[in-house]
Design a protein around this motif. Structure first.
Motif, PDB file in Angstrom:
ATOM      1  N   SER A 110      -2.854   9.983  10.922  1.00  0.00           N
ATOM      2  CA  SER A 110      -3.681   9.010  11.560  1.00  0.00           C
ATOM      3  C   SER A 110      -4.207   8.450  12.736  1.00  0.00           C
ATOM      4  O   SER A 110      -4.729   8.834  13.838  1.00  0.00           O
ATOM      5  CB  SER A 110      -4.441   8.154  10.436  1.00  0.00           C
ATOM      6  N   ASP A 116      -6.832  -1.923  13.924  1.00  0.00           N
ATOM      7  CA  ASP A 116      -7.907  -2.172  13.153  1.00  0.00           C
ATOM      8  C   ASP A 116      -8.211  -1.144  12.450  1.00  0.00           C
ATOM      9  O   ASP A 116      -9.276  -1.075  11.754  1.00  0.00           O
ATOM     10  CB  ASP A 116      -9.037  -2.411  14.096  1.00  0.00           C
ATOM     11  N   PRO A 117      -7.090  -1.838  11.779  1.00  0.00           N
ATOM     12  CA  PRO A 117      -6.922  -0.975  10.117  1.00  0.00           C
ATOM     13  C   PRO A 117      -8.274  -1.549   9.151  1.00  0.00           C
ATOM     14  O   PRO A 117      -8.473  -2.553   8.769  1.00  0.00           O
ATOM     15  CB  PRO A 117      -6.060  -0.769   9.405  1.00  0.00           C
ATOM     16  N   THR A 118      -8.648  -0.724   8.144  1.00  0.00           N
ATOM     17  CA  THR A 118      -9.949  -0.774   7.177  1.00  0.00           C
ATOM     18  C   THR A 118      -9.221  -1.526   6.121  1.00  0.00           C
ATOM     19  O   THR A 118      -8.029  -0.605   5.379  1.00  0.00           O
ATOM     20  CB  THR A 118     -10.226   0.319   6.527  1.00  0.00           C
ATOM     21  N   GLY A 119      -9.503  -3.043   5.915  1.00  0.00           N
ATOM     22  CA  GLY A 119      -9.256  -3.731   5.067  1.00  0.00           C
ATOM     23  C   GLY A 119      -8.203  -4.617   5.008  1.00  0.00           C
ATOM     24  O   GLY A 119      -7.464  -5.181   4.293  1.00  0.00           O
ATOM     25  N   TRP A 120      -7.477  -4.321   6.896  1.00  0.00           N
ATOM     26  CA  TRP A 120      -6.670  -4.983   6.597  1.00  0.00           C
ATOM     27  C   TRP A 120      -6.838  -6.556   7.118  1.00  0.00           C
ATOM     28  O   TRP A 120      -7.999  -6.711   7.321  1.00  0.00           O
ATOM     29  CB  TRP A 120      -5.731  -4.391   7.814  1.00  0.00           C
ATOM     30  N   THR A 121      -5.923  -7.321   6.461  1.00  0.00           N
ATOM     31  CA  THR A 121      -6.677  -8.878   6.727  1.00  0.00           C
ATOM     32  C   THR A 121      -5.220  -9.756   7.324  1.00  0.00           C
ATOM     33  O   THR A 121      -3.876  -8.792   8.275  1.00  0.00           O
ATOM     34  CB  THR A 121      -6.186  -9.924   4.982  1.00  0.00           C
ATOM     35  N   SER A 143     -14.464  -1.644  21.190  1.00  0.00           N
ATOM     36  CA  SER A 143     -13.044   0.018  21.072  1.00  0.00           C
ATOM     37  C   SER A 143     -13.829   1.218  21.859  1.00  0.00           C
ATOM     38  O   SER A 143     -14.510   1.462  21.904  1.00  0.00           O
ATOM     39  CB  SER A 143     -13.272   0.292  19.055  1.00  0.00           C
ATOM     40  N   ARG A 165       0.597  -1.464  -0.145  1.00  0.00           N
ATOM     41  CA  ARG A 165      -0.056   0.038  -0.313  1.00  0.00           C
ATOM     42  C   ARG A 165       0.572   1.722  -0.219  1.00  0.00           C
ATOM     43  O   ARG A 165       2.368   1.009   0.321  1.00  0.00           O
ATOM     44  CB  ARG A 165      -0.852  -0.152   1.581  1.00  0.00           C
TER      45      ARG A 165
END
Length: 586
Positions: free
Chosen positions: A308, A565-570, A483, A270
Motif C-alpha cells: 500500500s 493519514d491512514p483510515t481509522g488511525w487515531t 493531500s 491491528r
C-alpha cells in the motif's frame, strides 16, 4: 655559555653586552611589538562576541577554536580599517605619552573584559545545555579557552604574515620587469593561484582521497548486533539478488533492522505484514543509475509494488537511513510498506558535502525516477502510495528529483524532508517565498494547504493553540490540510539547517524574528563571529537529545501519521507508535 668557577661570582655584563635570548622568544617579542593597537582593540571586541551563546552547547575546545578564529578575524579587520584611514590621508602623530596611555587603557580594558566574558560565556553555555537537555559541565574548563584561542589566533596571524611577505617578495621580483602597480597585481594573482592549487591538490585530493579510502575500508565492517536477515522481504537475505557483503555497513544495518509484523501488531493492535526493505550498496554497480536499477529489481522480487505504501529514501553520505524515521513509516502503514534505498558514497556527510555535492543529487533523481517509472506503468488502482524521504544530505539529494514544491505534490503521495541543509535549492526557494508574517524557522506556505514545516508533531496540527507559538499561529491559516502532504521537519537549534556563508556579513531572518523555544534569548547575529559559532556547532549537532539540533527521533511517528493519514488511525495510535520508537523498537 661560560660558567663561573666554583667559589667565584659570575662576571657582570659590560655595557655593550646583551643577554642572550632564544630565537623563539625573540620572534614572540617581535610579533608582540608589531601588533597594531586598532587591530588589538577590534580583536578584543570579537573575543567578547565569540563568547556569546549560539545554537547548541559547545565543548571548550571547539569554543576555543571559534574564539581564536574570531580574534584573528577581528585583528585583521582592525588593521584593514587603520590602513584605509591612512590611505585617506589621516595619519595622526600621537606623542609618546599619549601612546602609552592608549596602550595601558587597552590593557586595562582587556584585563576586565577577558575574565568577565570567560565567566559569562561559561554561564551562557550552561543555560544552552539546560535548554537542550544536556548535562552541565565543569565551568573551570573555560579557563583553557583563552590559552588555546590565543594559540589559534597567533597561528593564523603568522600564516597571514607569511603570505604577505611572500606576496611582497614576488612583487619585488616582478618590478624588475613590470611597473609597480602591475607587479603587485601579478604577485597577488600568483599567491591566489598557488593557494588554490595547494588546497585542491593537498586538501581536496590528498585528505579527501585518504578519507575516502579509510571510509571505504570501514564500510566492509558490520555494526555490533547486526545479523544477516533471513526474511525474503529484505535485501541481503538468502533469497535476495543483493549479496549481504555488498550492502555496506549502513546498508546491512538498515536491512537487518526495523519492526517485525508481530511487533507492529503488538503496538497498533491491528494485523500487520512484514515490512519490505531493499537496498543496493556502493560496490554493487558501476554507476549510480545501475545501482538504482538493482534496487528496482529487488522491489520486483519482493512484491513491493503491491504494497500500500512504497517509499524512496535517499541516504546520507555513508548510506545511512534514520532507523526511527523508517520505523515510523512502517508502524503507521501496518507493515504494508516497502522502503527502497541505496548507497552512493563512502564518505560521511560533512566530507561528502565538501568533496562531492553532485552524487547525492544524482542518486536522489536516479532512484526516485526509476521507481516512479514502474509505479506509473501500473493501472492506477494498482499503484501504491509513492512517498519519499531523506535526512540531512539525503534530504538535499532526495529533493533534487523535483523542481519544487508543486512538482513534489504532483508526483508523490507525500514527502518527509528531515534536517534539510541550508544549501538545498528547493528548500531555499520555498522558504524565501513563505507567507507574509510567518517566521523563517517554521514558514507557512500557501496557508499550509499542502506543504508544512514542523519542529515537532504539534506544529502539524490543523489548529494551533494560540498560546503555543504566537509567531506561527498568527500566520497559520486554519484551512484543512490537503493531500498529498509535504513536511519539512527542522529544529530552530539545528546548525545544519541554518549554516550559510551569508552568516559572515548578513543577518538572517531567523535571527531577526522571535527565536525558537530551545535557543537562549541572548542569541544574536554578530558579523563574522556568528558564522564561526554556527560552524563549530555543526561538529556535534547530532550528539544532543532528540528534538534539538540535528537529532530527530520518535516524533517521526507524528510526522508519518500526518502524511499518510491512514483510515481509522487515531491520536492514541500515534502515541503508541511514538512510545515504541522512543523505547528503541526500531
Amino acid at each position: 655559555m661560560i660558567r663561573a668557577r666554583a667559589g667565584q661570582s659570575p662576571r657582570p655584563l659590560s655595557p655593550g653586552q646583551a643577554v642572550a635570548t632564544s630565537p623563539s622568544s625573540d620572534r614572540i617579542r617581535g610579533l608582540a611589538r608589531s601588533l597594531h593597537p586598532v587591530g588589538l582593540a577590534v580583536a578584543l571586541l570579537f573575543f567578547t562576541w565569540s563568547m556569546t551563546p549560539s545554537l547548541l552547547p559547545r565543548v571548550w575546545s571547539l569554543q576555543a577554536v571559534a574564539t581564536g578564529i574570531s580574534i584573528a578575524t577581528g585583528y585583521g579587520l582592525g588593521c584593514l580599517l587603520a590602513w584605509i584611514v591612512r590611505r585617506c590621508g589621516v595619519s595622526p602623530d600621537y606623542s609618546g605619552r599619549l601612546r602609552r596611555i592608549g596602550w595601558w587603557t587597552l590593557a586595562a580594558v582587556a584585563a576586565v573584559a577577558v575574565p568577565t566574558f570567560l565567566i559569562l560565556g561559561s554561564w551562557w553555555q550552561q543555560i544552552t545545555r539546560d535548554l537542550v537537555g544536556v548535562e552541565r559541565i565543569d565551568r573551570a574548563n573555560f579557563l583553557l579557552i583563552l590559552v588555546l584561542a590565543l594559540a589559534v589566533a597567533v597561528l593564523l596571524l603568522a600564516a597571514a604574515r607569511g603570505i604577505r611577505r611572500g606576496t611582497a617578495g614576488l612583487t619585488r621580483v616582478a618590478t624588475r620587469y613590470l611597473p609597480v602597480p602591475a607587479a603587485r597585481v601579478v604577485a597577488v594573482a600568483l599567491v591566489v593561484l598557488i593557494a588554490v592549487l595547494s588546497i585542491n591538490g593537498v586538501v581536496y585530493r590528498g585528505l579527501i582521497g585518504a578519507a575516502d579510502q579509510l571510509a571505504s575500508a570501514a564500510d566492509h565492517g558490520t555494526a555490533d548486533g547486526v545479523e544477516q536477515p533471513v526474511a525474503p522481504e529484505r535485501s541481503g537475505s538468502p533469497a535476495s539478488t543483493q549479496a549481504w557483503e555488498s550492502l555496506g555497513k549502513e546498508g546491512r544495518t538498515f536491512v537487518a533492522g526495523g519492526p517485525s509484523a508481530q511487533q507492529i501488531t503488538e503496538v497498533t493492535g491491528r494485523p500487520a505484514a512484514t515490512p519490505i526493505r531493499v537496498y543496493a550498496g556502493h560496490h554493487a554497480a558501476g554507476s549510480i543509475e545501475e545501482a538504482a536499477e538493482l534496487v528496482v529489481d529487488e522491489l520486483h522480487r519482493t512484491g513491493a509494488f503491491d504494497r500500500s505504501v512504497l517509499a524512496v529514501a535517499t541516504t546520507t553520505g555513508r548510506g545511512w537511513v534514520n532507523a526511527r524515521v523508517a520505523a515510523g513509516l512502517e508502524y503507521t502503514a501496518g507493515g504494508d510498506s516497502a522502503i527502497a534505498s541505496m548507497q552512493y558514497s563512502f564518505l560521511p556527510s560533512p566530507l561528502a558535502f565538501l568533496a562531492d555535492r553532485e552524487s547525492p543529487q544524482v542518486a536522489g533523481r536516479a532512484l526516485f525516477e526509476a521507481v516512479e517509472r514502474v509505479v506509473g506503468s501500473r493501472p492506477e488502482r494498482e499503484r501504491p502510495m509513492l512517498v519519499t524521504f531523506g535526512e540531512s544530505l539525503g534530504s538535499f539529494g532526495g529533493q533534487s528529483a523535483f523542481s519544487g514544491a508543486q512538482d513534489m505534490v504532483a508526483r508523490t503521495d507525500g514527502a518527509l524532508w528531515v534536517g534539510t541543509p541550508n544549501f538545498s535549492p528547493q528548500w531555499t526557494y520555498i522558504t524565501d517565498h513563505r507567507d507574509a508574517g510567518s517566521p523563517e524557522r517554521l514558514p507557512v506556505i500557501d496557508g499550509g494547504e499542502r506543504v508544512r514545516f514542523a519542529a515537532d508533531g504539534q506544529d502539524l496540527a490543523l489548529h494551533h493553540a494560540t498560546d503555543r507559538d504566537p509567531a506561527i499561529d498568527s500566520a497559520r491559516d486554519p484551512a484543512p490540510w490537503g493531500s498529498p502532504r509535504v513536511v519539512y521537519w527542522q529544529h530552530a537549534s539545528d546548525p545544519i539547517t541554518w549554516w550559510s556563508i551569508d552568516l559572515l556579513v548578513k543577518r538572517p531572518d531567523w535571527l531577526r524574528e522571535p527565536l525558537g523555544p530551545d535557543l537562549d534569548p541572548g542569541v544574536r547575529w554578530l558579523p563574522f563571529v556568528t558564522f564561526w559559532q554556527v560552524t563549530m556547532d555543526m561538529v556535534f549537532s547530532a550528539d544532543v537529545p532528540e528534538g534539538h539540533g540535528h537529532s530527530f527521533g520518535p516524533d517521526a511517528a507524528r510526522m508519518w501519521a500526518a502524511i499518510l493519514d491512514p483510515t481509522g488511525w487515531t491520536d492514541q495510535d500515534t502515541d503508541r507508535v511514538y512510545t515504541a520508537i522512543a523505547g528503541g523498537a526500531v
